[in-house]
Write a protein that holds these residues in place. Structure first.
Motif, PDB file in Angstrom:
ATOM      1  N   LYS A  42     -75.900  13.771 -47.084  1.00 53.26           N
ATOM      2  CA  LYS A  42     -75.551  12.870 -45.980  1.00 53.26           C
ATOM      3  C   LYS A  42     -74.316  12.034 -46.353  1.00 53.26           C
ATOM      4  CE  LYS A  42     -77.850   9.569 -42.940  1.00 53.26           C
ATOM      5  NZ  LYS A  42     -79.070   8.800 -42.713  1.00 53.26           N
ATOM      6  N   LEU A  43     -74.305  11.500 -47.557  1.00 51.37           N
ATOM      7  CA  LEU A  43     -73.173  10.707 -48.032  1.00 51.37           C
ATOM      8  C   LEU A  43     -71.895  11.552 -48.081  1.00 51.37           C
ATOM      9  CD1 LEU A  43     -72.233   7.968 -49.139  1.00 51.37           C
ATOM     10  CD2 LEU A  43     -72.860   8.758 -51.415  1.00 51.37           C
ATOM     11  N   SER A  44     -72.003  12.789 -48.561  1.00 52.69           N
ATOM     12  CA  SER A  44     -70.833  13.680 -48.622  1.00 52.69           C
ATOM     13  C   SER A  44     -70.306  13.989 -47.225  1.00 52.69           C
ATOM     14  CB  SER A  44     -71.207  14.985 -49.328  1.00 52.69           C
ATOM     15  OG  SER A  44     -71.500  14.743 -50.676  1.00 52.69           O
ATOM     16  N   ASN A  45     -71.215  14.232 -46.279  1.00 50.42           N
ATOM     17  CA  ASN A  45     -70.796  14.506 -44.897  1.00 50.42           C
ATOM     18  C   ASN A  45     -70.092  13.303 -44.294  1.00 50.42           C
ATOM     19  OD1 ASN A  45     -71.782  17.105 -44.934  1.00 50.42           O
ATOM     20  ND2 ASN A  45     -73.768  16.541 -44.081  1.00 50.42           N
ATOM     21  N   ARG A  46     -70.622  12.121 -44.555  1.00 44.63           N
ATOM     22  CA  ARG A  46     -69.989  10.903 -44.028  1.00 44.63           C
ATOM     23  C   ARG A  46     -68.605  10.687 -44.640  1.00 44.63           C
ATOM     24  NH1 ARG A  46     -74.345   7.558 -41.960  1.00 44.63           N
ATOM     25  NH2 ARG A  46     -75.334   9.012 -40.522  1.00 44.63           N
ATOM     26  N   LEU A  48     -66.641  13.070 -45.740  1.00 43.09           N
ATOM     27  CA  LEU A  48     -65.759  14.068 -45.131  1.00 43.09           C
ATOM     28  C   LEU A  48     -65.292  13.615 -43.745  1.00 43.09           C
ATOM     29  CD1 LEU A  48     -67.544  17.399 -46.125  1.00 43.09           C
ATOM     30  CD2 LEU A  48     -65.320  16.596 -46.909  1.00 43.09           C
ATOM     31  N   THR A  49     -66.208  13.036 -42.973  1.00 46.67           N
ATOM     32  CA  THR A  49     -65.846  12.507 -41.660  1.00 46.67           C
ATOM     33  C   THR A  49     -64.825  11.386 -41.794  1.00 46.67           C
ATOM     34  OG1 THR A  49     -68.065  13.029 -40.870  1.00 46.67           O
ATOM     35  CG2 THR A  49     -66.777  11.521 -39.530  1.00 46.67           C
ATOM     36  N   LEU A  50     -65.061  10.475 -42.748  1.00 46.35           N
ATOM     37  CA  LEU A  50     -64.135   9.375 -42.986  1.00 46.35           C
ATOM     38  C   LEU A  50     -62.768   9.908 -43.400  1.00 46.35           C
ATOM     39  CD1 LEU A  50     -63.824   6.289 -43.156  1.00 46.35           C
ATOM     40  CD2 LEU A  50     -64.540   6.441 -45.536  1.00 46.35           C
ATOM     41  N   ARG A  51     -62.763  10.933 -44.271  1.00 45.95           N
ATOM     42  CA  ARG A  51     -61.509  11.524 -44.728  1.00 45.95           C
ATOM     43  C   ARG A  51     -60.736  12.149 -43.565  1.00 45.95           C
ATOM     44  NH1 ARG A  51     -62.021  16.245 -48.889  1.00 45.95           N
ATOM     45  NH2 ARG A  51     -62.110  17.458 -46.989  1.00 45.95           N
ATOM     46  N   SER A  52     -61.448  12.734 -42.615  1.00 47.21           N
ATOM     47  CA  SER A  52     -60.761  13.351 -41.474  1.00 47.21           C
ATOM     48  C   SER A  52     -60.200  12.305 -40.515  1.00 47.21           C
ATOM     49  CB  SER A  52     -61.726  14.273 -40.719  1.00 47.21           C
ATOM     50  OG  SER A  52     -62.736  13.517 -40.086  1.00 47.21           O
ATOM     51  N   ILE A  57     -54.745  10.144 -47.163  1.00 45.19           N
ATOM     52  CA  ILE A  57     -55.691  10.075 -48.272  1.00 45.19           C
ATOM     53  C   ILE A  57     -54.918  10.473 -49.523  1.00 45.19           C
ATOM     54  CG2 ILE A  57     -57.796  11.059 -49.282  1.00 45.19           C
ATOM     55  CD1 ILE A  57     -58.446   9.362 -46.894  1.00 45.19           C
ATOM     56  N   THR A  58     -54.870   9.574 -50.513  1.00 47.44           N
ATOM     57  CA  THR A  58     -54.061   9.828 -51.702  1.00 47.44           C
ATOM     58  C   THR A  58     -54.768  10.717 -52.720  1.00 47.44           C
ATOM     59  OG1 THR A  58     -54.866   7.751 -52.627  1.00 47.44           O
ATOM     60  CG2 THR A  58     -52.744   7.696 -51.505  1.00 47.44           C
ATOM     61  N   ASN A  59     -56.091  10.639 -52.790  1.00 43.91           N
ATOM     62  CA  ASN A  59     -56.848  11.444 -53.735  1.00 43.91           C
ATOM     63  C   ASN A  59     -58.164  11.829 -53.076  1.00 43.91           C
ATOM     64  OD1 ASN A  59     -57.810  12.674 -56.036  1.00 43.91           O
ATOM     65  ND2 ASN A  59     -57.296  10.964 -57.390  1.00 43.91           N
ATOM     66  N   MET A  60     -58.812  12.887 -53.563  1.00 46.04           N
ATOM     67  CA  MET A  60     -60.003  13.379 -52.883  1.00 46.04           C
ATOM     68  C   MET A  60     -61.311  12.857 -53.469  1.00 46.04           C
ATOM     69  SD  MET A  60     -58.587  14.888 -50.535  1.00 46.04           S
ATOM     70  CE  MET A  60     -59.915  15.658 -49.691  1.00 46.04           C
ATOM     71  N   ASN A  61     -61.276  11.942 -54.437  1.00 39.69           N
ATOM     72  CA  ASN A  61     -62.549  11.434 -54.943  1.00 39.69           C
ATOM     73  C   ASN A  61     -63.092  10.342 -54.020  1.00 39.69           C
ATOM     74  OD1 ASN A  61     -61.259   9.041 -55.600  1.00 39.69           O
ATOM     75  ND2 ASN A  61     -60.964   9.614 -57.739  1.00 39.69           N
ATOM     76  N   LYS A  62     -64.358  10.044 -54.146  1.00 46.86           N
ATOM     77  CA  LYS A  62     -65.052   9.152 -53.206  1.00 46.86           C
ATOM     78  C   LYS A  62     -64.455   7.751 -53.187  1.00 46.86           C
ATOM     79  CE  LYS A  62     -69.371  11.635 -53.733  1.00 46.86           C
ATOM     80  NZ  LYS A  62     -70.733  11.605 -54.245  1.00 46.86           N
ATOM     81  N   ALA A  63     -64.188   7.212 -54.344  1.00 48.95           N
ATOM     82  CA  ALA A  63     -63.673   5.833 -54.417  1.00 48.95           C
ATOM     83  C   ALA A  63     -62.314   5.725 -53.730  1.00 48.95           C
ATOM     84  CB  ALA A  63     -63.564   5.390 -55.875  1.00 48.95           C
ATOM     85  N   THR A  64     -61.446   6.715 -53.926  1.00 43.03           N
ATOM     86  CA  THR A  64     -60.116   6.679 -53.315  1.00 43.03           C
ATOM     87  C   THR A  64     -60.200   6.834 -51.803  1.00 43.03           C
ATOM     88  OG1 THR A  64     -59.265   7.717 -55.322  1.00 43.03           O
ATOM     89  CG2 THR A  64     -57.801   7.662 -53.433  1.00 43.03           C
ATOM     90  N   GLU A  67     -61.180   3.452 -50.511  1.00 39.48           N
ATOM     91  CA  GLU A  67     -60.063   2.509 -50.629  1.00 39.48           C
ATOM     92  C   GLU A  67     -58.984   2.789 -49.575  1.00 39.48           C
ATOM     93  OE1 GLU A  67     -58.541   2.644 -54.618  1.00 39.48           O
ATOM     94  OE2 GLU A  67     -60.425   1.925 -55.474  1.00 39.48           O
ATOM     95  N   ASP A  68     -58.641   4.069 -49.388  1.00 39.77           N
ATOM     96  CA  ASP A  68     -57.639   4.423 -48.380  1.00 39.77           C
ATOM     97  C   ASP A  68     -58.116   4.080 -46.975  1.00 39.77           C
ATOM     98  OD1 ASP A  68     -55.955   5.343 -50.360  1.00 39.77           O
ATOM     99  OD2 ASP A  68     -56.513   7.446 -50.118  1.00 39.77           O
ATOM    100  N   ALA A  69     -59.403   4.256 -46.726  1.00 42.86           N
ATOM    101  CA  ALA A  69     -59.965   3.894 -45.419  1.00 42.86           C
ATOM    102  C   ALA A  69     -59.873   2.387 -45.193  1.00 42.86           C
ATOM    103  CB  ALA A  69     -61.412   4.359 -45.308  1.00 42.86           C
TER     104      ALA A  69
END
Length: 199
Positions: A42-46, A48-52, A57-64, A67-69
């Motif tokens: 669920k967290l990963s899906n959320r 991914l939604t936030l990333r879209s 997005i500067t980096n693909m890890n969760k913390a970045t 931060e970018d959001a």
């Protein structure tokens, strides 16, 4: 190890590193693992939604991603604030333009003081030409609005003279019908009076 109950029920109390565990420990672990796996999915899906939704997005890890959001949302909030301020400024300036200005109020009082009255005179010069003379209150952008209104009704003004004196504006002009039809002086007078009232 100490057994309680019959061997067929498999209920037992075991001693593990100083803790007592009741029953079969494997069922308990598998339930926790399944719940944890669902929570992570669920967290990963959320994320991914936030990333879209976040354009940069500067980096693909969760913390970045988070931060970018946050940075993107802060920029959006600043944009909203700037646009709101501009909208409030535009509304206040439109309210000021709707309110009669002091010089317009003074113009009406000055006209009354000198006995000048608003008046529209129309004289027939030729079948398609009229001479008009309008005395009205001096008002900002009134001449422009008057010319636009006359053009929209299909009239052309020539030899126009505009004079302001003691709070009054005098407009005198030769009026031509664009379509070269005969113009009735009385109808034009009524039209001019309506136009002057509306502007």
């Amino acid at each position: 190890m100490e057994f309680v109950g019959s061997a067929s029920t498999q209920s037992c109390i075991t001693q593990k590193r100083g803790r007592r565990v009741y029953g079969d420990d494997r069922d308990f672990k598998s339930k926790n693992l399944t719940a944890e796996r669902r929570r992570r999915e669920k967290l990963s899906n959320r994320l991914l939604t936030l990333r879209s939704l976040v354009p940069i997005i500067t980096n693909m890890n969760k913390a970045t991603i988070v931060e970018d959001a946050i940075t993107y949302i802060e920029k959006l909030q600043m944009t909203v604030k700037v646009l709101s301020d501009q909208l409030l400024e535009m509304e206040s300036s439109s309210e000021e333009s709707e309110r009669p200005r002091n010089d317009e109020i003074n113009a009406a009082e000055e006209m009354k003081k000198h006995g000048i009255e608003e008046k529209v005179e129309v004289t027939n010069v030729d079948g398609c030409k009229l001479w008009i003379r309008i005395i009205s209150k001096k008002k900002r952008s009134r001449i422009t609005k008057f010319l636009e209104a006359m053009a929209s009704h299909g009239f052309e003004l020539s030899d126009t003279n505009v004079t302001t004196f003691k709070g009054a504006t005098l407009i005198s002009s030769c009026l031509n019908g664009v379509y070269s039809y005969k113009i009735e002086a009385e109808q034009v007078k009524e039209l001019l009076q309506e136009i002057i009232k509306s502007i």
